[in-house]
Design an enzyme around this catalytic site. Structure first.
Site, PDB file in Angstrom:
ATOM      1  N   GLY A  18       0.875  -1.053  -0.176  1.00 28.83           N
ATOM      2  CA  GLY A  18       0.220  -0.126  -0.014  1.00 28.83           C
ATOM      3  C   GLY A  18       0.861   1.221   0.053  1.00 28.83           C
ATOM      4  N   ASP A  75       8.274   5.891   7.687  1.00 31.95           N
ATOM      5  CA  ASP A  75       7.634   5.176   8.971  1.00 31.95           C
ATOM      6  C   ASP A  75       6.455   5.783   9.228  1.00 31.95           C
ATOM      7  OD1 ASP A  75       8.370   2.898  10.894  1.00 31.95           O
ATOM      8  OD2 ASP A  75       7.858   4.394  12.316  1.00 31.95           O
ATOM      9  N   GLY A 162      -4.509  -0.707   6.137  1.00 35.98           N
ATOM     10  CA  GLY A 162      -4.403  -0.368   7.579  1.00 35.98           C
ATOM     11  C   GLY A 162      -5.497   0.147   8.280  1.00 35.98           C
ATOM     12  N   ARG A 190       1.076  10.958   3.795  1.00 35.98           N
ATOM     13  CA  ARG A 190       2.316  10.542   2.938  1.00 35.98           C
ATOM     14  C   ARG A 190       2.455  11.572   2.020  1.00 35.98           C
ATOM     15  NH1 ARG A 190       0.619   5.973   3.352  1.00 35.98           N
ATOM     16  NH2 ARG A 190       1.835   5.526   4.913  1.00 35.98           N
TER      17      ARG A 190
HETATM   18  P1  IMP Z   1       5.477   1.029   9.779  1.00 41.55           P
HETATM   19  O1  IMP Z   1       5.574   2.470   9.351  1.00 41.55           O
HETATM   20  O2  IMP Z   1       5.650   0.005   8.890  1.00 41.55           O
HETATM   21  O3  IMP Z   1       6.057   0.715  11.132  1.00 41.55           O
HETATM   22  O4  IMP Z   1       3.880   0.811   9.808  1.00 41.55           O
HETATM   23  C1  IMP Z   1       3.140   1.640  10.047  1.00 41.55           C
HETATM   24  C2  IMP Z   1       1.356   1.462  10.152  1.00 41.55           C
HETATM   25  O5  IMP Z   1       0.644   2.491  10.224  1.00 41.55           O
HETATM   26  C3  IMP Z   1       0.986   0.355   9.001  1.00 41.55           C
HETATM   27  O6  IMP Z   1       1.147  -0.767   9.237  1.00 41.55           O
HETATM   28  C4  IMP Z   1      -0.406   0.714   8.807  1.00 41.55           C
HETATM   29  O7  IMP Z   1      -1.164  -0.183   9.647  1.00 41.55           O
HETATM   30  C5  IMP Z   1      -0.384   2.262   9.394  1.00 41.55           C
HETATM   31  N1  IMP Z   1      -0.727   3.228   8.410  1.00 41.55           N
HETATM   32  C6  IMP Z   1       0.508   3.951   7.867  1.00 41.55           C
HETATM   33  N2  IMP Z   1      -0.097   4.713   6.967  1.00 41.55           N
HETATM   34  C7  IMP Z   1      -1.453   4.566   6.636  1.00 41.55           C
HETATM   35  C8  IMP Z   1      -2.275   4.851   5.839  1.00 41.55           C
HETATM   36  O8  IMP Z   1      -2.134   5.605   5.006  1.00 41.55           O
HETATM   37  N3  IMP Z   1      -3.481   4.349   6.102  1.00 41.55           N
HETATM   38  C9  IMP Z   1      -3.669   3.378   6.937  1.00 41.55           C
HETATM   39  N4  IMP Z   1      -2.894   2.910   7.691  1.00 41.55           N
HETATM   40  C10 IMP Z   1      -1.603   3.376   7.822  1.00 41.55           C
END
Ligand code: IMP
Length: 203
Positions: A18, A75, A162, A190
């Site tokens: 994603g 992150d 997510g 993002r």
């Molecule tokens: P990491 O940055 O890989 O440690 O994980 C961040 C987590 O935040 C992801 O697994 C998603 O669950 C959540 N996340 C980050 N960005 C989004 C988004 O744009 N939509 C929904 N969930 C997000």
């Protein structure tokens, strides 16, 4: 001054499909194509820091060192005011089942904790994104994005990934998961961080 990225193919240090698709879409207008860490068979380093920037640095530097190429990492996570900023850097961890990730479970936990602590509505929250662009020589640049909004319940929408089904961005009445994904990108944490990356590196 920001060190510029002057290539046209960028290694994105993520295994999250994603995130990779969103970054690819955001960078396409600048003539930059992306390659993901999965395609390069890079391992996923342990995220041992307690800040977004700390964990983003781990991922970007590991990928840059392993490949000899500049690498961009993301992150990100959800900070909920009524839960003192949780899940924060543990956003992905809340979905861990021991046998993969279950985001319905994670979103249910967020909702249940808000109810349990009697948090006043609206349940304000933010999605946050830290991008780190690291070079093999150890230099890095940091770009941070945020989108304010609120947690809604029950979950709504089928798009995105997510925690998208419970997040309504400020000024809207639909969740990120009910939006066209590219519409989400225009206002997302993002999108905000990538705009700063583009301004710093291509401006
Ligand atoms: P990491 O940055 O890989 O440690 O994980 C961040 C987590 O935040 C992801 O697994 C998603 O669950 C959540 N996340 C980050 N960005 C989004 C988004 O744009 N939509 C929904 N969930 C997000």
């Amino acid at each position: 001054m920001t060190r510029k990225f002057d290539g046209n193919r960028l290694l994105v240090a993520t295994h999250n499909k994603g995130k990779l698709e969103e970054v690819a879409h955001l960078l396409k207008p600048f003539g930059v194509s992306v390659v993901g860490a999965g395609e390069m068979n890079l391992p996923e380093p342990a995220e041992t820091e307690d800040t977004f920037v700390g964990n983003a640095r781990i991922k970007a530097h590991a990928a840059a060192k392993a490949t000899g190429l500049p690498a961009l990492s993301d992150d990100s996570g959800l900070t909920i005011d009524g839960l003192d900023g949780a899940p924060g850097v543990y956003t992905a961890d809340w979905a861990e089942t021991g046998n993969g990730r279950d985001f319905a479970m994670a979103m249910t936990r967020a909702h249940d904790e808000l109810v349990a602590c009697g948090a006043a509505k609206p349940w304000t929250a933010q999605f946050r994104c830290t991008l780190v662009l690291a070079w093999p020589d150890g230099h890095d640049e940091v770009f941070e994005g945020v989108v304010p909004g609120a947690i809604t319940w029950p979950m709504r929408g089928k798009d995105g990934f997510g925690y998208d089904p419970i997040f309504v961005p400020e000024g809207h009445d639909v969740t990120f998961a009910e939006m066209d994904r590219w519409e989400k990108n225009k206002m997302s944490h993002r999108g905000d961080a990538v705009a700063k990356f583009v301004a710093g590196c291509f401006g």
